[in-house]
Design an enzyme around this catalytic site. Structure first.
Site, PDB file in Angstrom:
ATOM      1  N   ASP A  62       0.840  -1.208   0.000  1.00 41.79           N
ATOM      2  CA  ASP A  62       0.000   0.000   0.000  1.00 41.79           C
ATOM      3  C   ASP A  62       0.874   1.256   0.000  1.00 41.79           C
ATOM      4  O   ASP A  62       1.949   1.271   0.586  1.00 41.79           O
ATOM      5  CB  ASP A  62      -0.964   0.008   1.194  1.00 41.79           C
ATOM      6  CG  ASP A  62      -0.277  -0.228   2.527  1.00 41.79           C
ATOM      7  OD1 ASP A  62       0.535  -1.167   2.628  1.00 41.79           O
ATOM      8  OD2 ASP A  62      -0.546   0.546   3.472  1.00 41.79           O
ATOM      9  N   ASP A 121       8.628   4.243  -0.524  1.00 36.48           N
ATOM     10  CA  ASP A 121       7.837   3.711   0.591  1.00 36.48           C
ATOM     11  C   ASP A 121       6.719   2.849   0.059  1.00 36.48           C
ATOM     12  O   ASP A 121       5.617   3.304  -0.121  1.00 36.48           O
ATOM     13  CB  ASP A 121       7.306   4.885   1.424  1.00 36.48           C
ATOM     14  CG  ASP A 121       6.634   4.435   2.699  1.00 36.48           C
ATOM     15  OD1 ASP A 121       6.687   3.243   3.028  1.00 36.48           O
ATOM     16  OD2 ASP A 121       6.025   5.285   3.363  1.00 36.48           O
ATOM     17  N   GLU A 146      -0.179  -1.475   5.746  1.00 38.25           N
ATOM     18  CA  GLU A 146       0.870  -1.001   6.650  1.00 38.25           C
ATOM     19  C   GLU A 146       0.646   0.458   6.993  1.00 38.25           C
ATOM     20  O   GLU A 146       0.770   0.880   8.141  1.00 38.25           O
ATOM     21  CB  GLU A 146       2.260  -1.193   6.021  1.00 38.25           C
ATOM     22  CG  GLU A 146       3.419  -1.000   7.008  1.00 38.25           C
ATOM     23  CD  GLU A 146       3.839   0.458   7.222  1.00 38.25           C
ATOM     24  OE1 GLU A 146       4.463   0.749   8.264  1.00 38.25           O
ATOM     25  OE2 GLU A 146       3.550   1.320   6.368  1.00 38.25           O
ATOM     26  N   GLU A 147       0.295   1.257   5.981  1.00 44.11           N
ATOM     27  CA  GLU A 147       0.146   2.699   6.186  1.00 44.11           C
ATOM     28  C   GLU A 147      -1.042   3.040   7.083  1.00 44.11           C
ATOM     29  O   GLU A 147      -1.193   4.169   7.520  1.00 44.11           O
ATOM     30  CB  GLU A 147       0.010   3.419   4.833  1.00 44.11           C
ATOM     31  CG  GLU A 147       1.235   3.309   3.935  1.00 44.11           C
ATOM     32  CD  GLU A 147       2.450   4.103   4.418  1.00 44.11           C
ATOM     33  OE1 GLU A 147       2.343   4.796   5.450  1.00 44.11           O
ATOM     34  OE2 GLU A 147       3.504   4.021   3.767  1.00 44.11           O
ATOM     35  N   GLU A 170      12.067  -0.931   4.787  1.00 41.21           N
ATOM     36  CA  GLU A 170      11.527   0.432   4.720  1.00 41.21           C
ATOM     37  C   GLU A 170      12.699   1.370   4.438  1.00 41.21           C
ATOM     38  O   GLU A 170      13.865   1.007   4.655  1.00 41.21           O
ATOM     39  CB  GLU A 170      10.878   0.788   6.070  1.00 41.21           C
ATOM     40  CG  GLU A 170       9.593   0.035   6.382  1.00 41.21           C
ATOM     41  CD  GLU A 170       8.333   0.760   5.890  1.00 41.21           C
ATOM     42  OE1 GLU A 170       8.448   1.772   5.153  1.00 41.21           O
ATOM     43  OE2 GLU A 170       7.232   0.297   6.233  1.00 41.21           O
ATOM     44  N   HIS A 227       6.213   9.659   1.369  1.00 39.98           N
ATOM     45  CA  HIS A 227       4.993  10.460   1.570  1.00 39.98           C
ATOM     46  C   HIS A 227       5.113  11.845   0.929  1.00 39.98           C
ATOM     47  O   HIS A 227       4.210  12.661   1.055  1.00 39.98           O
ATOM     48  CB  HIS A 227       4.653  10.629   3.065  1.00 39.98           C
ATOM     49  CG  HIS A 227       4.302   9.356   3.762  1.00 39.98           C
ATOM     50  ND1 HIS A 227       3.410   9.315   4.821  1.00 39.98           N
ATOM     51  CD2 HIS A 227       4.693   8.079   3.553  1.00 39.98           C
ATOM     52  CE1 HIS A 227       3.309   8.060   5.251  1.00 39.98           C
ATOM     53  NE2 HIS A 227       4.072   7.296   4.492  1.00 39.98           N
TER      54      HIS A 227
END
Lengths: 431, 431
Positions: free
Chosen positions: A103, A134, A168-169, A192, A392
């Site tokens: 995700d 990410d 995960e997010e 990550e 992000h």
């Protein structure tokens, strides 16, 4: 062993274009929350091609949703499965979980992107796109590591369990589902974007939503109302003070280089319906960091105490206390001793490839490592390509060299950790 | 004349229940922007019943939308007409426009309403509901005034032009359309909620939207990004200083009792998409008050200069200047001398009914009076039932006594202003 390592390096160099195009294809699939299936299909195709044993399932069982640390506001998990690929070892080796999430977070302001967020544009050795850092870049490092070992004809002793999880997010329901399905191991790597540093400690984190009341009125006589925006600004200042006092207490040397080890981030602010009205409600949503040695409950209490104190600082809050809700994402903190064999194993591999000792720090964000280590009882190290700054962010990118270097470090770690069957043998030919 | 006035008082007393139920029915129709047609249908029915000459039309002509003071972001006006009811006078009298708007602002937080916003609940002499005060109560006062005069058999000399317009809350396109259709008069009353005060001066106002950039980042390393929310909070503080300096310059005695004569109201704030991300854009929308003797252009310039100065106060703004847009609603300021005959006429009627001099102040908000006086060349007084505090607020209400008293004041003003044909005659019987 050096022969094997050389073979892996050669394979990775020879397969650089293929690997890059695979990452590009993966980034081009917009796998935001609820739309993970197409990217997962690409992963599944790759796992079949590598020849791993597949386990594909839709999460959302009663066991999962009633688990004490389950946290998700998602209503529907169907159609967007978790994907696991298992490479059974020959036996008598340590097992390893390689975990990446599929995700990605939303794109932000589209106008700010130089290229389409899902272009996968490659320029000056970087690949651009939401999720590049990410963490599709890291996931590709994992797959390249497995592919390299397998294609060099090496057979490992311990099991390798590759996981491409959802959610995960939003709090890790995907990894929790994998743990509850029985996936545990002697060690785990989560690539990550650590910028090739090793993070043995996981910052925990959790989402909050705070609602503040105002009293609406016509904007022309705004003094007859109470602006929820102004009250929220007052509250935010207090949260900033809380963040400062909490961070002053963090004395773990692994956080020495981190400006704000456990930040309180305000990610959303919305208030008001009409330019000419005094807004009567304001809402913020954010993420509170939890120190590796702290409990989620303690962090919650500190925030709630901060809000309760507002009543003494502003009469309006005494009569209209803000309402806090701990919703959505929750990432458990986690902590592995820096002397753990897993850290040593990755460090040695890193040293071989990079020629220097790796930097070891504490994770500035929560990862699925918290769940894997707490509920899954699996020692976790977070190590991967890509810089946190890009995650992000608009124009997210990853340096392609790092993806391949991380793949090499991970491959060497697997040889060391899981052990190699018939180390000196003739079966290392490429196939 | 006293006989006529007595007759009007009696008629209003006798028709109190009917008038109240009519207001209730009007409030029960949710006439927010774009959904005005059903409430207008109730008005049309009433105008037919009173026997006025109807003019119903959909606004949006090229002449309107290309007019220099036209301001609306509405794309579609079809289906929600302006409504005018004309009562031609016998001649040789002064004409009067009676203007009310049918559009209401959104409800705000529904949970905060004690009753449904469109219940029209009556309790302790008050009628509750969105629009009760702003300004269906005032519109009903206008209709009751006309009805009372007509039903008392009185014939006026001057024309009475009743207008139920759309779009007041969004910048006055409805009243501008009426002006462009040719409706001008010797005087106008707009019964916005002045709490029975007389407002000869109109505060102008206009909407603005300000966009501020940040730089997104993962919330766990929020120090790597720049929070658009924090930057916007900084900007809001500067707007608060601007508001203060602008208001210190207002020295009109009519504003003596007004805490903030020309406020800058922030009505909306929205930023961010994800709790765990540093928001990269923040937007506010608000309303800037314009003094009656000020131009819209001057106010715009002061705001823009304030924003330009941010570059010197914060390096981020130097590189990322905020962007301002003057969108949507714009209400022209207006000013009528307090010695004007219209003010005198309403004051005399007020004195007769209430036994005291009316309070004369400057309007704390913009109304359609700005357009009527500037473009329509029509002297305007704003006078009506209801308190500003209730307008745009939750649990909006109007005191029913005030609706009927305002109707009586307006009816007496019409007798005085338009003049009565056959004043002493026998045709004042009720019919």
């Amino acid at each position: 062993m050096e022969k094997l390592e050389d073979a892996i390096k050669k394979w990775l160099t020879a397969n650089r274009t293929t690997g890059t195009l695979f990452l590009q294809r993966l980034v081009q699939e917009r796998s935001i929350r609820g739309e993970e299936s197409k990217a997962q299909a690409i992963i599944i195709e790759k796992l079949r091609q590598i020849g791993l044993q597949l386990d594909i399932w839709e999460i959302g069982s009663k066991e999962l949703t009633s688990h004490p640390i389950f946290s998700s506001d998602r209503k529907e998990f169907r159609g967007n499965p978790n994907v696991v690929g298992i490479w059974k070892g020959a036996g008598n080796g340590r097992s390893m979980i390689l975990n990446g999430h599929i995700d990605v977070v939303p794109e932000g302001d589209l106008d700010e992107w130089e290229n389409d967020p899902y272009s996968g544009t490659i320029r000056d050795g970087k690949l651009y796109g939401r999720g590049a850092t990410d963490m599709k870049g890291g996931t590709v490092s994992l797959l390249l590591a497995i592919e390299a070992i397998k294609n060099c004809g090496i057979k490992l002793k311990g099991d390798v369990i590759f996981q491409s999880v959802i959610e995960e997010e939003s709090g890790g329901a995907g990894t929790l589902a994998a743990v509850l399905r029985g996936y545990k191991a002697d060690g785990a790597i989560i690539p990550e974007p650590t910028n090739m540093k090793l993070f043995p400690k996981q910052q925990g984190s959790m989402w909050f939503r705070i609602k503040v009341k105002g009293r609406s009125a016509h904007g022309g006589t705004r003094y007859e109302g109470v602006s929820a925006i102004e009250k929220m600004i007052f509250l935010i200042k207090e949260l900033q003070k809380l963040e400062m006092s909490r961070n002053l207490k963090v004395n773990d040397p692994l956080y020495e280089e981190t400006p704000i080890p456990i930040p309180i981030n305000i990610g959303k602010f919305y208030s008001g319906q009409w330019p000419s009205s005094v807004p009567d409600v304001a809402v913020i949503e954010g993420r509170m960091g939890v120190a590796p040695n702290e409990t989620m409950e303690n962090a919650e209490k500190e925030m709630e105490a901060c809000l309760a104190k507002l009543a003494k600082k502003d009469l309006w809050f005494a009569e209209n206390p803000p309402v806090i809700e701990w919703f959505g994402g929750r990432w458990q903190p986690g902590s592995l001793d820096t002397s753990h064999t897993l850290i040593q194993s990755v460090s040695r591999s890193f040293q071989k490839i990079k020629g220097t000792e790796p930097v070891i720090e504490a994770s500035p964000w929560g990862t699925d490592g918290g769940i894997l280590s707490s509920t899954g009882q699996t020692p976790v190290v977070v190590f991967g390509p890509g810089v946190t700054e890009a995650a992000h962010d608009i124009n997210e990118y990853i340096v392609l060299d790092d993806v391949f270097e991380a793949a090499e470090v991970i491959a060497l770690t697997l040889l060391d950790w899981c052990g190699v069957e018939n180390k000196g043998g003739e079966n290392h030919r490429r196939n």
